[in-house]
Write an enzyme that holds these catalytic residues in place. Structure first.
Site, short mmCIF file in Angstrom:
data_model
loop_
_atom_site.label_atom_id
_atom_site.label_comp_id
_atom_site.label_asym_id
_atom_site.label_seq_id
_atom_site.Cartn_x
_atom_site.Cartn_y
_atom_site.Cartn_z
N GLU A 1 -10.53 -3.12 -25.10
CA GLU A 1 -10.29 -3.44 -23.69
C GLU A 1 -11.04 -4.73 -23.36
O GLU A 1 -11.80 -4.80 -22.39
CB GLU A 1 -10.76 -2.29 -22.81
N CYS B 1 -11.07 6.09 -15.06
CA CYS B 1 -11.96 5.16 -14.38
C CYS B 1 -11.26 4.41 -13.26
O CYS B 1 -11.87 4.14 -12.21
CB CYS B 1 -12.55 4.17 -15.38
#
Lengths: 657, 657
Positions: free
Chosen positions: B322, B419
């Site tokens: 990521e 998240c």
């Protein structure tokens, strides 16, 4: 011996019947003989400094009791050695070579000692997991390795007449035949990596023993049948896997085991596995007269060639699983295009040609051979590409963006998984098999490669002398020397890339029309006399090639091709940031032979434009781009020759306007 | 309380001082209050049918002795709940809401019961590995979870004045302070996922307790020092890892732990981690007067914004890790661009603005907010994007080509790793913090969002009423109501996208030149009277945007932007195969408000060309392409609104000619 219902099928052309003398290929064939095969022998013996060790020879020595130690390498390490031995056999078939034969015989002696009493021969299982034979066909390449050993045994027998390795693999095949089958008590399985299917056909061909053909057929027919063997096997292993520790399921499509072979309509999964499977299917279909199996081959051929093949003859669009992705998905930079997959495509094309001489197969064979396969090896014969991208930016590789982690920007010495180098070696060493086929009274010339060939036709034996500067020039000359009556047909492939051809027989033009043209071949049926000369002239202009409109990544882009060769831009000739270059549609393309460049190549030069932003203000985005157009003289080189001048950018598909 | 050397820094604007009344944003803020936060509460309690369970509330209940069972979810599951609680606090800060407060208080009671005697509070370690506290900071988000809890505690205290959660997190922070530090016997470590650094600054701000600021500073300074803590930790764990079983090394750059913070010059590694770190660094630099730490923030800001940011304000070019990749590497289709990373970028921008009111920070804040962040949530408030691609072909996703496996083509209900949804909620619920800052006698308006604000300046309190149809229209009206003398400066951001602006005060034009313009703001320094009206007119044409010439993937392409909004093409409006479309450079671009489309948006229509191959002969490659040009009327919609009408292709960067 011929089975009932067998389809007409060309025999294999023995390599001592074809003597290649060709400016382009003789270099590579000498390289294979003088450098590649000796070098790989060193590599397989772990004697190449700086290269990853192989362990392959030593594993056999340990299994034979000739050395002490532990198994080294991947589970399919044996196959590297088998492929090397097969390549060595092809060299010996073409020319005697006592030194190489002595090395091979020594290795075969070791193999004989390594073979178990019951015929079993696989050094991984012998040394590491003696109680686990045949418990993980899904992952462990046990029958795959056996297949390569069988291919080597057949090749060595054909080359030398010696039965030493043939007897080993017959004993092994007989044992395998006792283990696998539909009968109660036998394993109804097949290998995760197809290969033994095509190998057993070869064993059938040299021994005439029908059991081997039937076993191959069994493996093929069994694939994808329910209950899925790999799923049952995973249950028996309680989910234990060789690579990942534990798994809940098997990716059946990766192994082409998701459907029975006749129901597979699109190419999916690991590319090499599929192509080896199709090669075996074509063989078995022909030898057993199985039209529906042949139809399945044709369907998958069409899907691969019409929807999933790179212009370089590369296949496999993604690194995950070294696999096909989906129709028209042909990314140039994240591509896989494994060298071995293109070799598999050539095998498959050759088998289809032996059944149906149609230029659609030979055109693809040529494309894969002259582009991806030759690109797979450096001109020094010691460095290899496994993955063959069509667009490379070295800045992005080596971990900078992990989607390119599989891309190497320079050819590597040897691989821990070393499938490609010996595969190239065995293909090039047997190139003489791929030039001609004979069916009935017709000699088909599929590839234009200089040299002499002696070919048996139903109208008698004929000697052909082919002379050409292919792939640099499209003039091909055949001199014919028939034995006996000389009534046969010479069929010359009219390549798909050729816009205009002319043909003369003894100086008299033959119009290329009507019945003369059939399935992509120029058919010359006549009474041939000794010294007859056929001159074929294939116009070989530089051609702008475009992709099917559904190929997203190539929209607005053009590739250059000349003859069978696809071209590319390299940073060495054109500077960095190749993506800035735009080729105007009307720019003239000038081909010129450069004797001193990369062993002598035809380059293509043209005037183009570089759109660049030297005056850019530094921000990432701008409403006033200040892009400048600069004239740029581009030089294209044949794709196969890229990455022989250090690390740099490369690009096949270029923006056009 | 102010430390010696502290830099001038704007105070946080309390949310009950800013009342947003805005056609664009009020919808989202109501959505967060009425739908998102209640929905997420259900999700966190595992009561949303069809969504992945969370376990977050239940984990605390089990740790509190209120429920039986086992820990569920990822190692950082606590943080989802903390972020939700923080969002709830912001809602309560703006408006009393007894029902929501009761839920929050009940949850906080549970948290109090779950907290250990010594102050420790992390349900994963309490329930699953009670003896393993602080043994895997590299991977296990222990301090990250603590940081989110601290942020929630501070927010809840600011919102309600209640110390219930604040006391819990103070006790926890004191305990952490006793564990970590340079002193002998303390751990010289820091977390694998930065977050506690910025949270401890907030705790310092509300408590005035300098130890928390110093602990934050310690964590930052310690990062990247040798010997590398994560390597030492891995040795102590004998290579055991949480995710992968066993590891030989730690990817330090992934955690931005490869170099001391002042030596990091390019953005690398996990994007959210870096941006949270930089947010904390900016805070600590300002509060401790650390110019070199601030210089490090600026250097990385420049690298991110000038070399590694998508036009949508997205960051993180690759799914592996990521993470950031490398300068100018901004692939549109394999992008990561996590919603949380753009939220982190907004945090970082806000902190930089509180130190240096320079429009370069606010411009990026606006870009990330109006594009990636709003895109992260569907208009129903119940579906979310984690990854925000700039080009999508659904055919390629869902496993067809594995390089797109991280790309979702429709927003998802909830994530196992959840998240992003609560991060969007807490940002939107606290949007009032981001509109203005006050420094000395100057009120800076960074964002144009309608509503009232009461702001304290050194020249006295002022009430501003902002009225605008932004982002659809560039007219912004401020009515000024000073308390007292009214000597203060109103500084209005001149957005980077705006080619032409005009400004009137009480109907009299102010020339936008000279000292009036500073650091991207129009500064109006005067004696303000009640009822003074400032009218700013920002021309908002549709603009063709181009990428820096080193952005390979955007060469020859254009994106449309109007005001802060980046536009895209969707299949729903333009048919499939968007890559076939080419936008002529001279095509006129017509903007029009469509009230009934996607909640009311300005669309952009233009006449373009579709290059297609309906007459194509079926082969993959052709020298005679038979491509046809068809006229095509294109409709662009704002990027944030994509994927609200079912699955389809989408594209931001379009070919231009």
């Amino acid at each position: 011996m011929k089975l009932a219902g067998q389809m007409p099928r060309s025999e294999r052309v023995a390599l001592n019947r074809v003597n290649i003398r060709d400016d382009f290929w003789s270099y590579y064939i000498r390289l294979v003989k003088d450098v590649v095969v000796p070098y790989q022998w060193e590599a397989l013996n772990d004697r190449v400094e700086g290269a990853e060790p192989s362990g392959a020879v030593r594993n056999f020595q340990i299994a034979a009791g000739q050395a002490q130690g532990e198994y080294y390498g991947l589970v399919f390490q044996d196959s590297d050695l088998a492929k090397w031995l097969e390549a060595a056999a092809y060299i010996l078939e073409a020319d005697p070579n006592p030194e190489l034969a002595a090395i091979a015989d020594g290795l075969i002696d070791t193999m004989a000692l390594a073979q178990r009493e019951d015929g079993y021969l696989n050094t991984y299982y012998i040394l590491k997991e003696p109680d686990k034979r045949w418990t993980n066909l899904t992952e462990c390449h046990e029958l795959y390795c056996a297949g390569h050993l069988i291919e080597a045994g057949v090749a060595y027998y054909r080359a030398t007449g010696k039965r030493n390795l043939l007897d080993i693999v017959i004993k092994f095949a007989d044992y395998i035949d006792s283990v696998f089958g539909a009968e109660p008590g036998k394993l109804p399985g097949y290998d995760g990596h197809q290969e033994i299917e095509l190998a057993l056909v070869k064993l059938y061909e040299v021994t005439g023993e029908e059991r081997y053909l039937r076993l191959s057929q069994f493996f093929l027919e069994q694939r994808g049948q329910k209950p899925f063997f790999f799923e049952e096997e995973l249950k028996r292993r309680r989910g234990q896997t060789h690579w990942a520790g534990h798994a809940d399921h098997v990716d059946l499509a990766y192994h082409q085991a998701h459907l029975p072979i006749r129901e597979q309509e699109t190419a999916v999964g690991h590319a090499v596995r599929l192509l080896y499977m199709l090669t075996g299917m074509a063989d078995v279909a022909a030898l057993t007269g199985d039209e529906s199996m042949l139809a399945a081959c044709r369907k998958l051929w069409d899907n691969i060639v019409d929807k999933q093949m790179y212009i370089t003859g590369g296949v496999g669009s993604m690194p995950q699983g070294e696999a096909f992705s989906f129709d028209y998905d042909l990314p140039n930079d994240t591509v896989y295009s494994e060298t071995c997959a293109s070799i598999g495509l050539i095998f498959f094309a050759q088998r289809m040609l032996r059944i149906s001489p149609d230029s659609r197969y030979a055109n693809v064979m040529e494309r894969a051979l002259y582009n991806t396969v030759v690109a797979g090896m450096a001109r020094d014969g010691k460095h290899f590409f496994y993955v063959n991208p069509l667009e490379v930016d070295p800045k992005a590789c080596g971990g900078a963006n992990h989607k390119f982690d599989h891309i190497k920007t320079v050819r590597q010495e040897w691989f821990g998984c070393a499938c490609c180098p010996p595969n190239i070696a065995r293909l090039l060493a047997s190139l003489g098999e791929y030039i001609y086929t004979v069916q009935g009274d017709t000699v088909y010339a599929h590839l234009y490669i200089g040299g002499e060939a002696e070919l048996p036709t139903s109208g008698g034996k004929v000697k052909l002398t082919q002379t050409t500067d292919y792939p640099w020039d499209g003039k091909v000359r055949f001199e014919v020397q028939p034995e006996g009556e000389g009534r046969f047909t010479l069929a010359l492939r009219l390549p798909d890339w050729c816009p205009e051809a002319s043909l003369h027989v003894n100086g008299v033009e033959v119009k290329l029309e009507g019945a003369v043209l059939q399935d992509g071949y120029i058919r010359l049926a006549r009474q041939w006399c000794a010294g007859d000369v056929v001159e074929l002239k294939l116009a070989m202009p530089v051609t702008r090639m475009y992709s099917h409109p559904l190929v997203r990544g190539n929209a607005g882009k053009v590739a250059l091709q000349r003859g069978p060769l696809v071209y590319c831009l390299e940073q060495a000739d054109n500077g960095a940031n190749l993506y800035e270059l735009v080729l105007p549609r009307k720019a003239e393309l000038h081909a010129a032979y450069e004797a001193d460049l990369l062993g002598g190549i035809v380059t293509v030069q043209t005037e183009a434009v570089r759109i660049t932003g030297s005056d850019w203000d530094g921000g990432l985005y701008s409403a006033s781009p200040r892009l400048a157009e600069q004239p740029a003289t581009l030089k294209f080189i044949p794709y196969y020759a890229w990455a022989n001048r250090g690390e740099g950018e490369m690009m096949v598909w270029v923006r056009e306007r």
